[in-house]
Motif scaffolding. Sequence first.
Motif, PDB file in Angstrom:
ATOM      1  N   GLU A  83     -52.175 -31.208 -45.441  1.00  0.00           N
ATOM      2  CA  GLU A  83     -53.189 -32.240 -46.303  1.00  0.00           C
ATOM      3  C   GLU A  83     -52.877 -32.031 -47.658  1.00  0.00           C
TER       4      GLU A  83
ATOM      5  N   VAL B  66     -49.979 -38.693 -51.533  1.00  0.00           N
ATOM      6  CA  VAL B  66     -49.606 -39.235 -50.192  1.00  0.00           C
ATOM      7  C   VAL B  66     -50.559 -39.299 -49.256  1.00  0.00           C
TER       8      VAL B  66
ATOM      9  N   THR C 232     -40.752 -39.445 -51.010  1.00  0.00           N
ATOM     10  CA  THR C 232     -41.445 -40.074 -51.324  1.00  0.00           C
ATOM     11  C   THR C 232     -40.827 -41.608 -52.022  1.00  0.00           C
TER      12      THR C 232
ATOM     13  N   HIS D 225     -49.024 -34.843 -53.755  1.00  0.00           N
ATOM     14  CA  HIS D 225     -47.868 -35.882 -54.068  1.00  0.00           C
ATOM     15  C   HIS D 225     -48.589 -37.183 -53.992  1.00  0.00           C
TER      16      HIS D 225
ATOM     17  N   GLN E 204     -41.424 -28.146 -44.108  1.00  0.00           N
ATOM     18  CA  GLN E 204     -42.034 -29.531 -44.236  1.00  0.00           C
ATOM     19  C   GLN E 204     -41.047 -30.124 -45.391  1.00  0.00           C
TER      20      GLN E 204
ATOM     21  N   VAL F 155     -55.263 -38.639 -42.874  1.00  0.00           N
ATOM     22  CA  VAL F 155     -54.057 -38.938 -43.242  1.00  0.00           C
ATOM     23  C   VAL F 155     -53.363 -39.874 -42.266  1.00  0.00           C
TER      24      VAL F 155
ATOM     25  N   VAL G 114     -48.055 -41.497 -44.089  1.00  0.00           N
ATOM     26  CA  VAL G 114     -46.656 -41.076 -43.890  1.00  0.00           C
ATOM     27  C   VAL G 114     -46.027 -41.604 -42.782  1.00  0.00           C
TER      28      VAL G 114
ATOM     29  N   LEU H 171     -49.717 -32.926 -49.363  1.00  0.00           N
ATOM     30  CA  LEU H 171     -49.409 -34.149 -49.253  1.00  0.00           C
ATOM     31  C   LEU H 171     -50.400 -35.088 -50.400  1.00  0.00           C
ATOM     32  N   ASP H 172     -51.635 -34.352 -50.731  1.00  0.00           N
ATOM     33  CA  ASP H 172     -52.611 -34.905 -51.622  1.00  0.00           C
ATOM     34  C   ASP H 172     -51.858 -34.535 -53.254  1.00  0.00           C
TER      35      ASP H 172
ATOM     36  N   LEU I 123     -42.360 -37.781 -43.747  1.00  0.00           N
ATOM     37  CA  LEU I 123     -42.522 -36.225 -43.460  1.00  0.00           C
ATOM     38  C   LEU I 123     -41.842 -35.955 -42.383  1.00  0.00           C
TER      39      LEU I 123
ATOM     40  N   LEU J 102     -40.836 -33.726 -47.655  1.00  0.00           N
ATOM     41  CA  LEU J 102     -41.451 -34.965 -47.778  1.00  0.00           C
ATOM     42  C   LEU J 102     -40.689 -35.884 -48.406  1.00  0.00           C
TER      43      LEU J 102
END
Length: 411
Positions: A102, A110, A50, A108, A46, A132, A113, A105-106, A23, A48
């Motif tokens: 949060e 995740v 993966t 995806h 942001q 996280v 990180v 990320l959830d 991230l 991200l």
Amino acid sequence: MEFTADLSALIDVLASDDVDGYLIDDDSTDSDQRYVSGFTAPDAYQTLVTPDGGVHLLVSGLEYGRATAESNADSVTRRASYDYQGLAAEHGPHEGKIRMLESFLDDHDVGSVSVPRSFPTGTADGLRDRDVSVSVESEGVIEGIRATKTEWEIERIRGTQRANEVAMATAERLIAEADVAGSPARSSASADESLESGVLVHDGEPLTSERVKEEIEVALLRHGCGLDETIVACGADGADPHDRGSGPLTADDLIVVDIFPRDKESGYFGDMTRTFARGDPGEEARRRYEVTERAYEAALEEVEAGVTGADVHDAVCDVIEDAGYATLRTDPSASTGFIHSTGHGVGLDVHEQPSISPVGGELEAGHVITIEPGIYDPAVGGVRIEDLVVVTEDGYENLTEYPVDLEPVSR
């Protein structure tokens, strides 16, 4: 950007560290952010990454349309999708951002990180408070990826360097065509006879460092580039490698001109230095120039994939030390002589990996580096010669096509 970054080295790090994603939380002045996302914005957004190599952006509604059209991302999500405004109103801007992240990320899958060293502490702590897991990727893996340039990137840097050459020619021409106050050959003596003898004069006014820098900036703007600062340093000013220079330029003194512009569209830098002397700077200054040029040539001869930045730096030190001048290798506290490293990588940052220095590691094909030895002493002035080259398997390609001459001419 018009290319997609090869993030395989980052994916390997995610696997070895057993985390769900990488991230970045920054604006596009952070070169890693710009490189991975392929997008630019003045406010933080942001990115991200993966483990499957997917790149996912979270941006404001203001940037959503442009990010969708311009970025390299596999998905782009607006903050509004997580009701950021409502969260900020209820919990405050910082906590609202954390709760939004949060949820992002959830979505995806995740829960852990890895983040860069520059990641905001407040964001990291806030995510940890929401369970996280956040760990710092301390090796700078993206900077390492960025160090090896694609052909597309090399062409962008080459284009910036062409603009740089136009700007350098502008500076050289101003110095070459200026009159010299007090000189019998001076063509315009009227209102400026009070000027101190030896001052360079252009259009009846003293030719100052500031005037030359202004003309450099204008030339660069006309070629799609800009820069925050540049160096036009005369005499003792030039003996401090990063003194920007100020005031009137004078004949018979060394003048260091170091220009490092950035292309406004691509974001890639160029870098070049030349040293000029209008008139006769004296035997010692000329000797220092010749030694610096020999050191520059010795460094270029050393460059190829497989050698180290330290090897190239040592080649420069050998020449300069053999000529009787100090280097930091012989005297780490030296304030005159060769008092900096031989070079550095250039790309989305003007100073990036690899390092051409005593700690420089192995060079790889595709590295874009400067070669810039110099010799400095306030009593004599400064000399620096700098080209920008691409490392190849069996040598280098010089991206700089500008002549190396002490005496300025109109080009």
